[in-house]
Scaffold this motif. Structure first.
Motif, PDB file in Angstrom:
ATOM      1  N   HIS A  41      98.082 104.681  66.094  1.00 16.60           N
ATOM      2  CA  HIS A  41      99.404 105.148  65.683  1.00 16.60           C
ATOM      3  C   HIS A  41      99.479 106.671  65.693  1.00 16.60           C
ATOM      4  O   HIS A  41     100.498 107.239  66.092  1.00 16.60           O
ATOM      5  CB  HIS A  41      99.766 104.621  64.286  1.00 16.60           C
ATOM      6  CG  HIS A  41     100.288 103.228  64.309  1.00 16.60           C
ATOM      7  ND1 HIS A  41     101.564 102.918  64.698  1.00 16.60           N
ATOM      8  CD2 HIS A  41      99.695 102.056  63.997  1.00 16.60           C
ATOM      9  CE1 HIS A  41     101.751 101.614  64.625  1.00 16.60           C
ATOM     10  NE2 HIS A  41     100.622 101.068  64.204  1.00 16.60           N
ATOM     11  N   LEU A  42      98.429 107.325  65.276  1.00 23.95           N
ATOM     12  CA  LEU A  42      98.417 108.785  65.300  1.00 23.95           C
ATOM     13  C   LEU A  42      98.504 109.313  66.729  1.00 23.95           C
ATOM     14  O   LEU A  42      99.225 110.274  67.007  1.00 23.95           O
ATOM     15  CB  LEU A  42      97.168 109.315  64.599  1.00 23.95           C
ATOM     16  CG  LEU A  42      97.082 109.057  63.094  1.00 23.95           C
ATOM     17  CD1 LEU A  42      95.739 109.526  62.565  1.00 23.95           C
ATOM     18  CD2 LEU A  42      98.222 109.709  62.363  1.00 23.95           C
ATOM     19  N   GLU A  43      97.778 108.692  67.631  1.00 20.05           N
ATOM     20  CA  GLU A  43      97.845 109.097  69.043  1.00 20.05           C
ATOM     21  C   GLU A  43      99.244 108.857  69.613  1.00 20.05           C
ATOM     22  O   GLU A  43      99.774 109.695  70.345  1.00 20.05           O
ATOM     23  CB  GLU A  43      96.820 108.317  69.860  1.00 20.05           C
ATOM     24  CG  GLU A  43      95.395 108.763  69.637  1.00 20.05           C
ATOM     25  CD  GLU A  43      94.412 107.971  70.480  1.00 20.05           C
ATOM     26  OE1 GLU A  43      94.766 107.575  71.611  1.00 20.05           O
ATOM     27  OE2 GLU A  43      93.289 107.764  69.995  1.00 20.05           O
ATOM     28  N   ASN A  45     102.029 108.803  67.965  1.00 25.39           N
ATOM     29  CA  ASN A  45     102.955 109.785  67.386  1.00 25.39           C
ATOM     30  C   ASN A  45     102.843 111.129  68.093  1.00 25.39           C
ATOM     31  O   ASN A  45     103.855 111.794  68.326  1.00 25.39           O
ATOM     32  CB  ASN A  45     102.699 109.945  65.889  1.00 25.39           C
ATOM     33  CG  ASN A  45     103.209 108.761  65.096  1.00 25.39           C
ATOM     34  OD1 ASN A  45     104.075 108.019  65.553  1.00 25.39           O
ATOM     35  ND2 ASN A  45     102.670 108.581  63.912  1.00 25.39           N
ATOM     36  N   LYS A  46     101.627 111.527  68.456  1.00 25.09           N
ATOM     37  CA  LYS A  46     101.451 112.767  69.220  1.00 25.09           C
ATOM     38  C   LYS A  46     102.155 112.651  70.577  1.00 25.09           C
ATOM     39  O   LYS A  46     102.814 113.584  71.027  1.00 25.09           O
ATOM     40  CB  LYS A  46      99.970 113.053  69.450  1.00 25.09           C
ATOM     41  CG  LYS A  46      99.248 113.601  68.262  1.00 25.09           C
ATOM     42  CD  LYS A  46      97.800 113.890  68.640  1.00 25.09           C
ATOM     43  CE  LYS A  46      96.961 114.224  67.428  1.00 25.09           C
ATOM     44  NZ  LYS A  46      95.549 114.412  67.793  1.00 25.09           N
ATOM     45  N   GLU A  47     101.992 111.519  71.214  1.00 24.23           N
ATOM     46  CA  GLU A  47     102.619 111.298  72.518  1.00 24.23           C
ATOM     47  C   GLU A  47     104.144 111.314  72.394  1.00 24.23           C
ATOM     48  O   GLU A  47     104.838 111.885  73.240  1.00 24.23           O
ATOM     49  CB  GLU A  47     102.146 109.957  73.108  1.00 24.23           C
ATOM     50  CG  GLU A  47     102.649 109.673  74.483  1.00 24.23           C
ATOM     51  CD  GLU A  47     102.022 110.539  75.555  1.00 24.23           C
ATOM     52  OE1 GLU A  47     102.637 110.663  76.632  1.00 24.23           O
ATOM     53  OE2 GLU A  47     100.943 111.107  75.329  1.00 24.23           O
ATOM     54  N   ILE A  48     104.662 110.714  71.340  1.00 23.39           N
ATOM     55  CA  ILE A  48     106.109 110.708  71.109  1.00 23.39           C
ATOM     56  C   ILE A  48     106.619 112.126  70.926  1.00 23.39           C
ATOM     57  O   ILE A  48     107.647 112.506  71.493  1.00 23.39           O
ATOM     58  CB  ILE A  48     106.458 109.818  69.893  1.00 23.39           C
ATOM     59  CG1 ILE A  48     106.291 108.349  70.256  1.00 23.39           C
ATOM     60  CG2 ILE A  48     107.886 110.088  69.418  1.00 23.39           C
ATOM     61  CD1 ILE A  48     106.397 107.408  69.082  1.00 23.39           C
ATOM     62  N   ASP A  49     105.912 112.930  70.144  1.00 18.10           N
ATOM     63  CA  ASP A  49     106.319 114.317  69.936  1.00 18.10           C
ATOM     64  C   ASP A  49     106.325 115.095  71.250  1.00 18.10           C
ATOM     65  O   ASP A  49     107.254 115.867  71.523  1.00 18.10           O
ATOM     66  CB  ASP A  49     105.401 115.005  68.923  1.00 18.10           C
ATOM     67  CG  ASP A  49     105.576 114.472  67.526  1.00 18.10           C
ATOM     68  OD1 ASP A  49     106.632 113.858  67.245  1.00 18.10           O
ATOM     69  OD2 ASP A  49     104.652 114.661  66.700  1.00 18.10           O
ATOM     70  N   GLN A  52     109.298 113.981  73.328  1.00 18.80           N
ATOM     71  CA  GLN A  52     110.564 114.488  72.800  1.00 18.80           C
ATOM     72  C   GLN A  52     110.750 115.962  73.144  1.00 18.80           C
ATOM     73  O   GLN A  52     111.865 116.387  73.455  1.00 18.80           O
ATOM     74  CB  GLN A  52     110.636 114.269  71.288  1.00 18.80           C
ATOM     75  CG  GLN A  52     110.911 112.827  70.928  1.00 18.80           C
ATOM     76  CD  GLN A  52     110.912 112.572  69.440  1.00 18.80           C
ATOM     77  OE1 GLN A  52     110.365 113.342  68.664  1.00 18.80           O
ATOM     78  NE2 GLN A  52     111.524 111.469  69.042  1.00 18.80           N
TER      79      GLN A  52
END
Length: 105
Positions: A41-43, A45-49, A52
């Motif tokens: 999930h942390l990875e 979230n980094k990819e999502i950021d 974006q």
């Protein structure tokens, strides 16, 4: 201390409780080993950021291109753009490109 004395302590009773052991194993499994683990999930979230921020960058680029397209509707602006960017010329016309040496000797 003997085993009996250790066994009667409240912290040992809690730690050796089968439900606590099972819950601990479950938590460790979910945090580290599962397909949907906390690390994954942390990875994500980094990819999502990252995606974006790329999305915002491309939105600004699209806006710039839309403004350029509006500007190029004018024939004079289109001709100026073609000359400056693509070094195009009219018939029977010569273009000289002057480049300045920006490096100091």
């Amino acid at each position: 201390m003997t085993f009996h004395q250790l066994k009667n302590k409240p912290i040992i009773k809690i730690i050796t409780n089968r439900y606590v052991i099972i819950l601990s194993i479950f938590v460790v499994w979910m945090v580290f080993f599962d397909e949907n683990s906390l690390l994954n999930h942390l990875e994500f979230n980094k990819e999502i950021d990252k995606l974006q921020s790329e999305k915002e960058h491309f939105k600004t680029e699209i806006e710039k291109d839309k403004e350029l397209i509006k500007k190029l509707q004018d024939k004079e602006q289109l001709e100026k753009f073609a000359r400056e960017e693509y070094y195009m010329k009219k018939e029977n016309e010569e273009i000289y490109i002057i480049e300045y040496d920006t490096l100091k000797k």
